[in-house]
Scaffold this motif. Structure first.
Motif, PDB file in Angstrom:
ATOM      1  N   TYR A   1       0.829  -1.206   0.000  1.00  0.00           N
ATOM      2  CA  TYR A   1       0.000   0.000   0.000  1.00  0.00           C
ATOM      3  C   TYR A   1       0.865   1.258   0.000  1.00  0.00           C
ATOM      4  O   TYR A   1       0.473   2.273  -0.583  1.00  0.00           O
ATOM      5  CB  TYR A   1      -0.939   0.007   1.206  1.00  0.00           C
TER       6      TYR A   1
ATOM      7  N   HIS B   1      -7.528  -3.135   1.328  1.00  0.00           N
ATOM      8  CA  HIS B   1      -7.042  -3.844   2.517  1.00  0.00           C
ATOM      9  C   HIS B   1      -6.531  -2.866   3.565  1.00  0.00           C
ATOM     10  O   HIS B   1      -6.706  -3.082   4.772  1.00  0.00           O
ATOM     11  CB  HIS B   1      -5.935  -4.818   2.124  1.00  0.00           C
ATOM     12  N   ALA B   2      -5.931  -1.768   3.117  1.00  0.00           N
ATOM     13  CA  ALA B   2      -5.381  -0.779   4.046  1.00  0.00           C
ATOM     14  C   ALA B   2      -6.443   0.187   4.568  1.00  0.00           C
ATOM     15  O   ALA B   2      -6.425   0.559   5.741  1.00  0.00           O
ATOM     16  CB  ALA B   2      -4.263   0.006   3.360  1.00  0.00           C
TER      17      ALA B   2
ATOM     18  N   LYS C   1     -15.596  -6.135   0.270  1.00  0.00           N
ATOM     19  CA  LYS C   1     -15.376  -7.330  -0.547  1.00  0.00           C
ATOM     20  C   LYS C   1     -15.035  -6.913  -1.975  1.00  0.00           C
ATOM     21  O   LYS C   1     -15.732  -6.088  -2.562  1.00  0.00           O
ATOM     22  CB  LYS C   1     -16.616  -8.225  -0.530  1.00  0.00           C
TER      23      LYS C   1
ATOM     24  N   SER D   1     -10.111  -0.006   3.939  1.00  0.00           N
ATOM     25  CA  SER D   1     -11.462  -0.517   4.187  1.00  0.00           C
ATOM     26  C   SER D   1     -11.452  -2.041   4.110  1.00  0.00           C
ATOM     27  O   SER D   1     -12.004  -2.634   3.184  1.00  0.00           O
ATOM     28  CB  SER D   1     -12.437   0.071   3.160  1.00  0.00           C
ATOM     29  N   PRO D   2     -10.811  -2.698   5.068  1.00  0.00           N
ATOM     30  CA  PRO D   2     -10.612  -4.152   4.996  1.00  0.00           C
ATOM     31  C   PRO D   2     -11.884  -4.989   4.955  1.00  0.00           C
ATOM     32  O   PRO D   2     -11.835  -6.149   4.544  1.00  0.00           O
ATOM     33  CB  PRO D   2      -9.777  -4.461   6.248  1.00  0.00           C
ATOM     34  N   SER D   3     -13.004  -4.427   5.344  1.00  0.00           N
ATOM     35  CA  SER D   3     -14.249  -5.203   5.304  1.00  0.00           C
ATOM     36  C   SER D   3     -14.896  -5.193   3.913  1.00  0.00           C
ATOM     37  O   SER D   3     -15.839  -5.948   3.662  1.00  0.00           O
ATOM     38  CB  SER D   3     -15.249  -4.654   6.327  1.00  0.00           C
TER      39      SER D   3
ATOM     40  N   HIS E   1      -6.534 -11.412  -1.496  1.00  0.00           N
ATOM     41  CA  HIS E   1      -7.511 -10.362  -1.178  1.00  0.00           C
ATOM     42  C   HIS E   1      -8.821 -10.376  -1.962  1.00  0.00           C
ATOM     43  O   HIS E   1      -9.798  -9.754  -1.523  1.00  0.00           O
ATOM     44  CB  HIS E   1      -6.852  -8.990  -1.364  1.00  0.00           C
TER      45      HIS E   1
ATOM     46  N   CYS F   1      -7.069  -3.890  -4.498  1.00  0.00           N
ATOM     47  CA  CYS F   1      -6.989  -4.760  -3.320  1.00  0.00           C
ATOM     48  C   CYS F   1      -6.041  -4.181  -2.271  1.00  0.00           C
ATOM     49  O   CYS F   1      -6.339  -4.198  -1.067  1.00  0.00           O
ATOM     50  CB  CYS F   1      -6.501  -6.152  -3.721  1.00  0.00           C
TER      51      CYS F   1
END
Length: 335
Positions: free
Chosen positions: A6, A203-204, A210, A206-208, A260, A199
């Motif tokens: 990231y 992931h950094a 999909k 807004s990890p929730s 991810h 991804c």
């Protein structure tokens, strides 16, 4: 394997600041009502040269301009592409004052060929159904100056992926500024550069969220690869989504996606044309077939009851580069 991070995306955002367009997010009450979810569309069709590819191309060339190539400064960029990466490299090379040679398939969209030439790119053609582009690239590389020449692939490259990741960074940060948390982001998949970069950002930030990848039904190599746990190679798929006529994912993109990406789904060419019609008639935007993959995927899952009602769904339009004659033909032939 030295995967991008990231932080690479953050660095790319600084490189692209005031160079790349900060593209808008559009909504449609008609689409929300049709699907029973809230849809937010990130419009990379309004990016420079008409597609997200500018981000990765410019970021990669900027990196090489700052570092010596074979002991000398960068003076020539080589790549292969069916169109959007070709335009990105040609334009970004011209902006950096270096030459570019792009290997393009003979059946590449004429609009993308002309644009690549107008940006200063020197085009070398090949038959994508009979020749391997890596072999063609190696032959062409032997004709270029050995010093100061660099090959920048369309997707499997640290700084290309990082540049594409700024799409996700912008998208998520803009939504968070509006106090909206995205439950899903639907992204087109060709070689995986865009979805991999998104991804990293998701992931950094807004990890929730999909991440759903969408590719043509005729060329589901990414879907097969994630299911089998290895990169699957296929024949060049026959589909109107020319930007997704890839034969396999890259090593970097496969590694990131394996970790991810929530799911890969496929859609038909007919569903892509339906998306083109919707964007044109309802949202007043010209979108190329590949750019409609995300919307087609969301529609398929939402109508199939696989997306909870009221979800916040992001869709990325990857590009809008299509010849108007071809656009009108596809639309007129649809039901």
């Amino acid at each position: 394997m030295d995967l991008p991070t990231y932080q690479d995306v953050v660095d790319a955002s600084m490189v692209l600041d005031s160079v790349a367009h900060h593209t808008p997010i559009q909504t449609s009450r008609i689409l929300d009502h049709e699907l029973g979810v809230r849809v937010y569309v990130k419009c990379e069709n309004f990016q420079r040269m008409g597609a997200f590819k500018f981000r990765g191309g410019y970021n990669a060339i900027s990196h090489y301009r700052k570092h010596a190539v074979d002991g000398v400064g960068l003076n020539h960029v080589l790549t292969y592409s069916s169109g959007n990466h070709a335009q990105a490299i040609a334009l970004a090379s011209s902006m950096h004052g270096v030459k570019s040679t792009i290997i393009m398939p003979t059946d590449a969209p004429i609009l993308k060929i002309r644009a690549t030439e107008s940006y200063g790119g020197n085009i070398v053609y090949y038959d994508r159904y009979r020749e391997g582009r890596d072999e063609v690239a190696e032959r062409v590389r032997m004709t270029l100056p050995p010093a100061g020449t660099v090959f920048i692939p369309p997707y499997d490259h640290r700084h290309v992926i990082a540049g594409q990741g700024t799409v996700g960074k912008e998208f998520i940060e803009d939504m968070q500024s509006a106090s909206v948390a995205l439950d899903y982001i639907f992204v087109c998949v060709g070689g995986g550069g865009l979805i991999s970069g998104i991804c990293l950002a998701a992931h950094a930030l807004s990890p929730s969220t999909k991440i759903i990848g969408v590719e043509p039904e005729a060329g589901n190599d990414a879907q097969q690869s994630l299911e089998r746990g290895r990169v699957v190679r296929i024949e060049t798929p026959i589909t109107i989504a020319d930007g997704a006529q890839t034969q396999h994912l890259g090593e970097l993109t496969f590694a990131i996606m394996s970790e991810h990406v929530t799911r890969i789904i496929t859609v038909t060419d007919e569903e892509l044309v339906d998306g083109m019609r919707f964007f044109g008639e309802t949202m007043k935007m010209v979108v190329e077939p590949t750019g409609c993959l995300g919307l087609a995927g969301l529609r398929k899952m939402a109508k199939g009851g696989e997306i909870p009602k009221g979800s916040n769904c992001g869709v990325v339009i990857s590009g809008g580069n299509i010849d108007l004659k071809r656009y009108c033909h596809l639309i007129s032939q649809s039901k």
